[in-house]
Write an enzyme that holds these catalytic residues in place. Structure first.
Site, PDB file in Angstrom:
ATOM      1  N   SER A 246       0.494 -88.771 -60.478  1.00  0.00           N
ATOM      2  CA  SER A 246      -0.233 -87.742 -61.213  1.00  0.00           C
ATOM      3  C   SER A 246       0.669 -86.551 -61.530  1.00  0.00           C
ATOM      4  O   SER A 246       0.230 -85.564 -62.091  1.00  0.00           O
ATOM      5  CB  SER A 246      -1.444 -87.274 -60.397  1.00  0.00           C
ATOM      6  OG  SER A 246      -1.050 -86.970 -59.069  1.00  0.00           O
TER       7      SER A 246
ATOM      8  N   ASN B 197      -5.552 -85.285 -48.862  1.00  0.00           N
ATOM      9  CA  ASN B 197      -6.946 -85.233 -49.309  1.00  0.00           C
ATOM     10  C   ASN B 197      -7.529 -83.821 -49.206  1.00  0.00           C
ATOM     11  O   ASN B 197      -8.178 -83.333 -50.136  1.00  0.00           O
ATOM     12  CB  ASN B 197      -7.808 -86.212 -48.502  1.00  0.00           C
ATOM     13  CG  ASN B 197      -7.350 -87.655 -48.703  1.00  0.00           C
ATOM     14  OD1 ASN B 197      -6.503 -87.922 -49.549  1.00  0.00           O
ATOM     15  ND2 ASN B 197      -7.903 -88.562 -47.923  1.00  0.00           N
TER      16      ASN B 197
ATOM     17  N   HIS C 296     -36.176 -73.238 -89.177  1.00  0.00           N
ATOM     18  CA  HIS C 296     -36.031 -74.485 -89.954  1.00  0.00           C
ATOM     19  C   HIS C 296     -35.017 -74.322 -91.087  1.00  0.00           C
ATOM     20  O   HIS C 296     -35.109 -75.006 -92.097  1.00  0.00           O
ATOM     21  CB  HIS C 296     -37.373 -74.939 -90.543  1.00  0.00           C
ATOM     22  CG  HIS C 296     -38.511 -74.900 -89.565  1.00  0.00           C
ATOM     23  ND1 HIS C 296     -38.839 -75.964 -88.759  1.00  0.00           N
ATOM     24  CD2 HIS C 296     -39.371 -73.901 -89.237  1.00  0.00           C
ATOM     25  CE1 HIS C 296     -39.867 -75.634 -87.984  1.00  0.00           C
ATOM     26  NE2 HIS C 296     -40.206 -74.390 -88.245  1.00  0.00           N
TER      27      HIS C 296
ATOM     28  N   SER D 255      -6.728 -76.629 -99.511  1.00  0.00           N
ATOM     29  CA  SER D 255      -6.768 -78.074 -99.674  1.00  0.00           C
ATOM     30  C   SER D 255      -5.475 -78.527-100.323  1.00  0.00           C
ATOM     31  O   SER D 255      -4.909 -77.813-101.144  1.00  0.00           O
ATOM     32  CB  SER D 255      -7.960 -78.455-100.552  1.00  0.00           C
ATOM     33  OG  SER D 255      -7.726 -79.687-101.195  1.00  0.00           O
TER      34      SER D 255
ATOM     35  N   LYS E   6      -9.860 -74.389-103.262  1.00  0.00           N
ATOM     36  CA  LYS E   6     -10.545 -74.418-101.967  1.00  0.00           C
ATOM     37  C   LYS E   6     -10.033 -73.415-100.950  1.00  0.00           C
ATOM     38  O   LYS E   6      -8.841 -73.131-100.860  1.00  0.00           O
ATOM     39  CB  LYS E   6     -10.409 -75.817-101.358  1.00  0.00           C
ATOM     40  CG  LYS E   6     -11.146 -76.868-102.144  1.00  0.00           C
ATOM     41  CD  LYS E   6     -12.565 -77.000-101.686  1.00  0.00           C
ATOM     42  CE  LYS E   6     -12.606 -78.027-100.598  1.00  0.00           C
ATOM     43  NZ  LYS E   6     -13.911 -78.178-100.040  1.00  0.00           N
TER      44      LYS E   6
ATOM     45  N   ASN F  52     -11.060 -73.246 -96.965  1.00  0.00           N
ATOM     46  CA  ASN F  52     -11.913 -73.972 -96.019  1.00  0.00           C
ATOM     47  C   ASN F  52     -12.013 -73.291 -94.655  1.00  0.00           C
ATOM     48  O   ASN F  52     -11.030 -72.731 -94.169  1.00  0.00           O
ATOM     49  CB  ASN F  52     -11.366 -75.390 -95.818  1.00  0.00           C
ATOM     50  CG  ASN F  52     -11.422 -76.207 -97.095  1.00  0.00           C
ATOM     51  OD1 ASN F  52     -12.306 -76.020 -97.922  1.00  0.00           O
ATOM     52  ND2 ASN F  52     -10.453 -77.097 -97.260  1.00  0.00           N
TER      53      ASN F  52
ATOM     54  N   GLU G 175     -14.718 -75.207 -88.067  1.00  0.00           N
ATOM     55  CA  GLU G 175     -14.988 -76.648 -87.977  1.00  0.00           C
ATOM     56  C   GLU G 175     -14.302 -77.266 -86.765  1.00  0.00           C
ATOM     57  O   GLU G 175     -14.871 -78.119 -86.082  1.00  0.00           O
ATOM     58  CB  GLU G 175     -14.515 -77.355 -89.250  1.00  0.00           C
ATOM     59  CG  GLU G 175     -15.393 -77.031 -90.454  1.00  0.00           C
ATOM     60  CD  GLU G 175     -14.804 -77.529 -91.765  1.00  0.00           C
ATOM     61  OE1 GLU G 175     -14.012 -78.485 -91.757  1.00  0.00           O
ATOM     62  OE2 GLU G 175     -15.145 -76.942 -92.807  1.00  0.00           O
TER      63      GLU G 175
ATOM     64  N   TYR H 210     -12.719 -89.521 -49.467  1.00  0.00           N
ATOM     65  CA  TYR H 210     -11.785 -89.505 -50.607  1.00  0.00           C
ATOM     66  C   TYR H 210     -11.525 -90.915 -51.136  1.00  0.00           C
ATOM     67  O   TYR H 210     -11.382 -91.865 -50.380  1.00  0.00           O
ATOM     68  CB  TYR H 210     -10.443 -88.869 -50.201  1.00  0.00           C
ATOM     69  CG  TYR H 210      -9.447 -88.881 -51.349  1.00  0.00           C
ATOM     70  CD1 TYR H 210      -9.454 -87.876 -52.297  1.00  0.00           C
ATOM     71  CD2 TYR H 210      -8.539 -89.938 -51.506  1.00  0.00           C
ATOM     72  CE1 TYR H 210      -8.578 -87.899 -53.375  1.00  0.00           C
ATOM     73  CE2 TYR H 210      -7.651 -89.969 -52.584  1.00  0.00           C
ATOM     74  CZ  TYR H 210      -7.683 -88.947 -53.507  1.00  0.00           C
ATOM     75  OH  TYR H 210      -6.809 -88.972 -54.575  1.00  0.00           O
TER      76      TYR H 210
ATOM     77  N   GLN I  44      -8.558 -88.455 -58.335  1.00  0.00           N
ATOM     78  CA  GLN I  44      -7.394 -87.896 -59.016  1.00  0.00           C
ATOM     79  C   GLN I  44      -7.725 -87.638 -60.491  1.00  0.00           C
ATOM     80  O   GLN I  44      -7.064 -86.844 -61.154  1.00  0.00           O
ATOM     81  CB  GLN I  44      -6.218 -88.883 -58.890  1.00  0.00           C
ATOM     82  CG  GLN I  44      -4.940 -88.430 -59.535  1.00  0.00           C
ATOM     83  CD  GLN I  44      -3.753 -89.252 -59.079  1.00  0.00           C
ATOM     84  OE1 GLN I  44      -3.276 -89.100 -57.951  1.00  0.00           O
ATOM     85  NE2 GLN I  44      -3.276 -90.160 -59.927  1.00  0.00           N
TER      86      GLN I  44
ATOM     87  N   LYS J 119      -8.534 -83.995 -62.579  1.00  0.00           N
ATOM     88  CA  LYS J 119      -7.639 -82.963 -63.111  1.00  0.00           C
ATOM     89  C   LYS J 119      -7.602 -82.875 -64.624  1.00  0.00           C
ATOM     90  O   LYS J 119      -7.785 -81.799 -65.201  1.00  0.00           O
ATOM     91  CB  LYS J 119      -6.235 -83.160 -62.547  1.00  0.00           C
ATOM     92  CG  LYS J 119      -6.218 -82.802 -61.094  1.00  0.00           C
ATOM     93  CD  LYS J 119      -5.004 -83.260 -60.373  1.00  0.00           C
ATOM     94  CE  LYS J 119      -5.331 -83.302 -58.903  1.00  0.00           C
ATOM     95  NZ  LYS J 119      -6.293 -84.370 -58.556  1.00  0.00           N
TER      96      LYS J 119
END
Ligand code: ARG
Length: 459
Positions: A23, A110, A156, A277, A283, A285, A290, A317, A322, A325
């Site tokens: 790891s 551990n 709505h 774009s 454009k 954007n 987003e 354990y 592991q 993480k």
């Protein structure tokens, strides 16, 4: 390199096993927590005479040097040494020989890794809380400028009642305050020291766990060693808080994306926080908003993935853990960049006040106020609703808003109407008459801003 657990093995591990099992590529991020934890452990071992106090001193001093070297970038970690814990211990032993081998007395990886993760989650929960606080402060500043900026409030996604832009922003301030509280709770959940739990059943050495807790600034010591090594609830809690924060940011992003479409045109993003774009020259954007909305899926994935990892693990354990993480690291990195970028984007956008006001005027958003005027003049609310409904219908047919209808037109539907109806449906009046706690009236929003400024100072 010789494995620390190599004694009972007759064969070298397969290289693929080393790669798969290790790891270090990601848990090296925990170097500071690991070394701080080891220093506290070594100090306690010396104080308790479990190891020679002079040896304890040498271990501590060398660990401090290793910390500086890691920070200076002069240390290379090895995959064979598996993880940050064994890498640090190997470097220690390389530097001070057999004395270094005494550090792991009365300890297991551990309880060590559980301690490292708790220290780390406490840090990132604190940092996340402060970042969210800065975003909330940015929104308060913006709200301050817009307590008179009329916009339509929606249900709505249909224009419903007039509010102000400040009132709308303040809704998000409430959400982000809850996110800050959640981060504080995450910190509290991580605030228990598991070190001393050993591999699963503590140890026969007379460890002074409380002194270690005090040195590492934990407010409690875990009361069951099995739970001590296998509890990762605090990671789930962090991921959950991160997921809810992203949900809030995503809703806000969605609104900004709508608002900067030419259909709404409520806001214009600063050029520095929008993109073009490659094919369509016209454009501009809202990519930032987003991406924040998109990254919400990724953080939900971190939460769902790790919850699933944890669900079938027997006590205590298991190596599955592991896998705590990467989702925690990823969620933290993601919320951090999102919160910071989002705050800058909001701070620099232009608010198109006139467009907002026109939208509020156009959608019969003052119809409830017209009905309320009738109620104040003796008409039952249901009948008032019906009368205004007819006027709206009439207005739609003749392309007139309520304030554009003549008094004759009003009277043709109900004789009760008089001149004062126009004042009652003035959008600013509509907003400012909603003058109770939680309402959009300028005075109330200003109170809320002041209250929240104070709240942010204290949190
Ligand atoms: N790298 C391991 C982890 O992150 C450390 C604990 C290993 N313990 C063990 N018994 N193999 O979980």
């Amino acid at each position: 390199m010789k494995k620390m657990w190599g004694g009972r093995f007759s064969k070298k591990t397969d290289l693929l096993t080393d790669d798969f099992n290790s790891s270090i590529s990601f848990d090296q991020r925990l170097y500071k927590q690991d070394i701080t934890g080891s220093i506290a452990h070594a100090r306690m071992l010396g104080k308790q005479n479990i190891i020679d106090p002079r040896e304890s001193k040498l271990i501590i001093q060398t660990l401090e040097e290793i910390l500086l070297d890691i920070e200076a970038g002069t240390i290379e970690f090895s995959v064979e040494m598996e993880d940050i814990h064994m890498n640090v211990e190997a470097i220690l032993t390389e530097r001070i020989g057999d004395i270094g081998k005494k550090l792991h007395t009365g300890r297991s990886r551990n309880d060590q890794v559980a301690t490292d993760m708790r220290l780390y989650v406490k840090d990132i929960a604190k940092d996340s809380k402060s970042l969210i606080g800065k975003l909330a402060a940015t929104l308060l500043d913006l709200a301050q400028e817009h307590t008179d900026t009329i916009m339509p409030g929606y249900t709505h996604l249909q224009r419903a009642q007039p509010i102000t832009f400040a009132h709308h922003l303040m809704a998000y301030v409430e959400m982000f305050k809850r996110d800050m509280i959640r981060m504080e709770q995450v910190r509290a959940m991580a605030d228990t020291l598991p070190l001393g739990s050993g591999a699963l059943a503590t140890t026969t050495y007379p460890l002074d766990r409380e002194s270690v807790a005090a040195e590492l600034d934990f407010s409690a010591v875990s009361l069951n060693s099995l739970d001590g090594v296998s509890d990762r609830d605090f990671c789930v809690d962090f991921l959950e808080a991160a997921a809810v924060l992203m949900m809030h940011l995503s809703r806000f992003s969605e609104e900004i994306i709508l608002w900067c479409s030419s259909e709404f045109n409520f806001v214009t993003l600063d050029d520095a926080f929008s993109t073009g774009s490659s094919i369509m020259p016209q454009k501009k954007n809202p990519d930032i908003a987003e991406l924040v909305r998109g990254k919400t899926g990724r953080v939900y994935g971190d939460l769902m993935g790790f919850l699933t990892t944890m669900k079938g693990i027997p006590l205590a354990y298991n190596k599955d853990m592991q896998e705590d993480k990467e989702p925690v690291f990823d969620a933290y990195d993601t919320i951090k960049i999102c919160v910071i970028t989002f705050a800058k984007m909001v701070k620099t956008m232009t608010v198109n006040k006139t467009v907002m006001k026109t939208a509020a005027a156009g959608g019969f958003s003052n119809a409830t106020d017209a009905a309320d005027w009738l109620v104040k003049h003796g008409i039952a609310f249901r009948d008032a609703h019906e009368i205004i409904g007819k006027l709206v219908f009439y207005g739609l047919e003749h392309k007139k808003s309520l304030d554009e209808l003549t008094l004759e037109e009003y009277k043709s539907v109900s004789p009760v109407f008089d001149e004062t109806i126009y004042e009652a449906i003035d959008l600013t009046v509509c907003v400012n008459q909603r003058n109770i706690i939680g309402g959009p009236a300028k005075a109330r929003v200003e109170q809320a801003i002041a209250f929240n400024r104070e709240w942010l100072k204290q949190n």
